[in-house]
Write a protein that holds these residues in place. Structure first.
Motif, PDB file in Angstrom:
ATOM      1  N   TYR A 143       0.812  -1.215   0.000  1.00  0.00           N
ATOM      2  CA  TYR A 143       0.000   0.000   0.000  1.00  0.00           C
ATOM      3  C   TYR A 143       0.850   1.271   0.000  1.00  0.00           C
ATOM      4  CZ  TYR A 143      -3.789  -3.089   1.534  1.00  0.00           C
ATOM      5  OH  TYR A 143      -4.718  -4.099   1.643  1.00  0.00           O
ATOM      6  N   PHE A 144       2.168   1.097   0.294  1.00  0.00           N
ATOM      7  CA  PHE A 144       2.964   2.303   0.517  1.00  0.00           C
ATOM      8  C   PHE A 144       4.279   2.329  -0.273  1.00  0.00           C
ATOM      9  CE2 PHE A 144       6.006   4.798   3.133  1.00  0.00           C
ATOM     10  CZ  PHE A 144       5.393   6.032   3.001  1.00  0.00           C
ATOM     11  N   ASN A 145       5.092   1.269  -0.191  1.00  0.00           N
ATOM     12  CA  ASN A 145       6.406   1.343  -0.846  1.00  0.00           C
ATOM     13  C   ASN A 145       6.798   0.058  -1.576  1.00  0.00           C
ATOM     14  OD1 ASN A 145       6.863  -0.196   1.408  1.00  0.00           O
ATOM     15  ND2 ASN A 145       8.474   1.094   2.256  1.00  0.00           N
ATOM     16  N   PHE A 166      -1.939   6.299   0.512  1.00  0.00           N
ATOM     17  CA  PHE A 166      -1.437   6.485   1.871  1.00  0.00           C
ATOM     18  C   PHE A 166      -0.142   7.278   1.776  1.00  0.00           C
ATOM     19  CE2 PHE A 166      -3.923   2.530   2.329  1.00  0.00           C
ATOM     20  CZ  PHE A 166      -4.737   2.889   3.402  1.00  0.00           C
ATOM     21  N   ARG A 169       3.520   5.416   6.068  1.00  0.00           N
ATOM     22  CA  ARG A 169       3.486   3.962   6.244  1.00  0.00           C
ATOM     23  C   ARG A 169       2.572   3.576   7.413  1.00  0.00           C
ATOM     24  NH1 ARG A 169       6.308  -0.789   5.444  1.00  0.00           N
ATOM     25  NH2 ARG A 169       6.392  -2.153   7.239  1.00  0.00           N
ATOM     26  N   ALA A 172      -1.058   2.921   6.555  1.00  0.00           N
ATOM     27  CA  ALA A 172      -1.397   1.791   5.687  1.00  0.00           C
ATOM     28  C   ALA A 172      -1.718   0.559   6.535  1.00  0.00           C
ATOM     29  CB  ALA A 172      -0.236   1.485   4.749  1.00  0.00           C
TER      30      ALA A 172
END
Length: 232
Positions: A143-145, A166, A169, A172
């Protein structure tokens, strides 16, 4: 419960040739899984499923039984391990072994803790699931990285959260990496299903170091570092 422990170890390994019997801190890699299973006090015996005579010999030296050599078609690079699980269960049942709980302890996790095996068994004994797996909190989030790259070379986030991004972090959803510390289930579930996600799955959290999985040469170096550090 009558519990049998299993190690599934193919002879072929492209990432690290002869991985399962490669020395790590003075012992072949597969020895750590066999010894951890026996030391846990949970299993009645350790069974090794392999297609390789050299692996079979080493496994027996460290206290495991090798009642068969796995058929070549179940030991190819693209062979689902679930089929090897089914083969092992059927073989043992057909020769008269009656056990009601199956634990797979992959050889690639040499830093697993005996108490983590015991915790997985304890969760399974409580019922309310068909299989217990292990996990650790993921260092990256889809969802983030975590990104994917399309056929034109453009990158995008793996999970777009329905278009709502998001920015931190912490916001998320928490996600986890599966580890191969232990898989606990029943012979019946293995024979009746085609994958673990066809049932109710519980997960036991382990620390990141004990869950290190040997997949490529650098992982041996990492495992050796932490193993030496553990026993300093």
């Amino acid at each position: 419960m009558k519990i049998y422990g299993f190690v599934f170890a193919r002879g072929g390994s492209k990432g690290v040739p002869h991985k399962n019997i490669r020395p790590l801190c003075g012992k072949p890699l597969i020895a750590y899984a066999i010894e951890a299973g026996l030391a846990s006090g949970c299993v009645e015996k350790m069974i090794v499923s392999t297609d390789n005579e050299a692996i079979a010999k080493v496994a027996q030296e460290y206290g495991a039984e090798v009642p068969f050599l796995r058929p070549a078609e179940l030991a190819a690079d693209n062979s689902p391990e679930w089929l090897a699980w089914q083969h092992a269960v059927r073989f043992l049942q057909e020769r008269g072994d009656n056990f009601d709980t199956f634990i797979s302890l992959p050889s690639t996790v040499p830093l697993r803790k005996v108490e983590d095996i015991q915790r997985c068994v304890s969760v399974f004994r409580k019922g309310e699931c068909d299989i217990v797996v292990s996990c650790t909190e993921a260092s990256h989030s889809p969802y983030f990285n975590m990104i994917k790259i399309d056929d034109k070379g453009y990158a995008s986030i793996v999970n777009t959260n329905n278009g709502t991004p998001f920015f931190r972090r912490q916001d998320a959803p928490t996600v986890y990496d599966m580890t191969a510390t232990a898989y606990v289930t029943t012979p019946t579930f293995i024979l009746e299903k085609s994958r673990m996600w066809d049932g109710r799955v519980r997960a036991v959290m382990v620390d990141r170091v004990s869950g290190i999985d040997i997949d490529e040469p650098i992982d041996f170096e990492l495992a050796e570092y932490f193993m030496n550090k553990r026993f300093q």
